[in-house]
Design an enzyme around this catalytic site. Structure first.
Site: not given
Length: 255
Positions: A135, A141, A143, A157
């Site tokens: 993604s 960090p 987000h 991820k």
């Protein structure tokens, strides 16, 4: 000239919204691919046709993945933790819905351990190419996606992406922007790096186009050992992407 042998390709997360499309695209190109799917439940298996080429396994259990990867040439990883909305949200009261992950289905377990298990199983089986769909947003960090259900989904991820990049297996890491349930194959696709596309107006992409890029990546050397962000222009703007070799050739980033 003899026909090239068909590639056997496993799509994991084949019961998911993007996974179903990728699995179907491989089935439609049976002259080139032998499709397999991996799903988590019998219910998901039935949903995508219930064939013998669909395996049911929990990716958190490394041993359960092994049968599905035996004899495959390539792996498309489309598994992902999915946050659920808490049922007591009342939009009429304003505020934002709260999200949670079910026990055992946190991003750490699904997007990190589950993907690591798949990469390890594929490596042991001698798989020649892994396409991993992550993604956009992983460079930040803070987000907002990371705060959903306190899951830090982009962090995990990213860790799986790094593990794949370090594995020695030829890889293609695709980091799409916001996923749209819209028709594929009608837009200009854009590649980027390091979340630069998030600063633009073009930061979404139809799921069908993500699935198509996964399948196309298996066919071009130019897609190997590369990681990139992926988005699309609005329908009717720009030039429809048909030349995927050229698209992959634009990418220079390995991670």
């Amino acid at each position: 000239m003899a026909d090239a042998p068909r590639s056997t390709v496993l799509v994991t997360g084949a019961g998911g919204r993007t996974g179903q499309i990728a699995y179907r695209k491989l089935k439609e190109r049976s002259d080139r691919f032998v499709a397999r799917g991996l799903v988590r439940t019998e219910e998901s298996k039935e949903k995508i046709g219930g064939g013998d080429d669909v395996y049911v396994a929990d990716i958190r259990d490394a041993d359960r993945i092994t049968p599905a990867v035996q004899g495959i040439d390539a792996l498309i990883i489309l598994t992902s933790a999915v946050p659920k909305m808490k049922p007591d949200f009342d939009p009429s009261k304003g505020g934002r819905p709260e999200f949670y992950y079910e026990d055992g289905s946190y991003p750490e377990q699904v997007d990190w351990i589950g993907q690591k298990n798949q990469i390890d199983a594929a490596k042991n089986a001698g798989v020649k190419h892994i396409v991993l769909v992550g993604s956009m947003g992983g460079t930040n960090p803070n987000h907002p996606l990371n705060s959903l259900g306190n899951g830090n989904i982009l962090v995990w991820k990213r860790k799986a992406e790094q593990y794949l990049a370090d594995s020695g297996i030829p890889y293609t890491i695709i980091r799409p922007g916001g996923l749209l349930d819209k028709e594929g194959g009608v837009r200009e696709l854009i590649v980027g790096k390091d979340d630069e596309l998030l600063q633009t107006d073009t930061k979404t992409i139809p799921r069908a186009d993500v699935a198509e890029v996964c399948v196309q990546a298996l066919q071009f050397e130019e897609a190997k050992f590369k990681a990139f962000d992926l988005a699309s222009k609005p329908e009717g703007v720009g030039t429809l992407t048909k030349d995927f070799k050229a698209l992959f050739s634009q990418i220079t980033t390995r991670f």
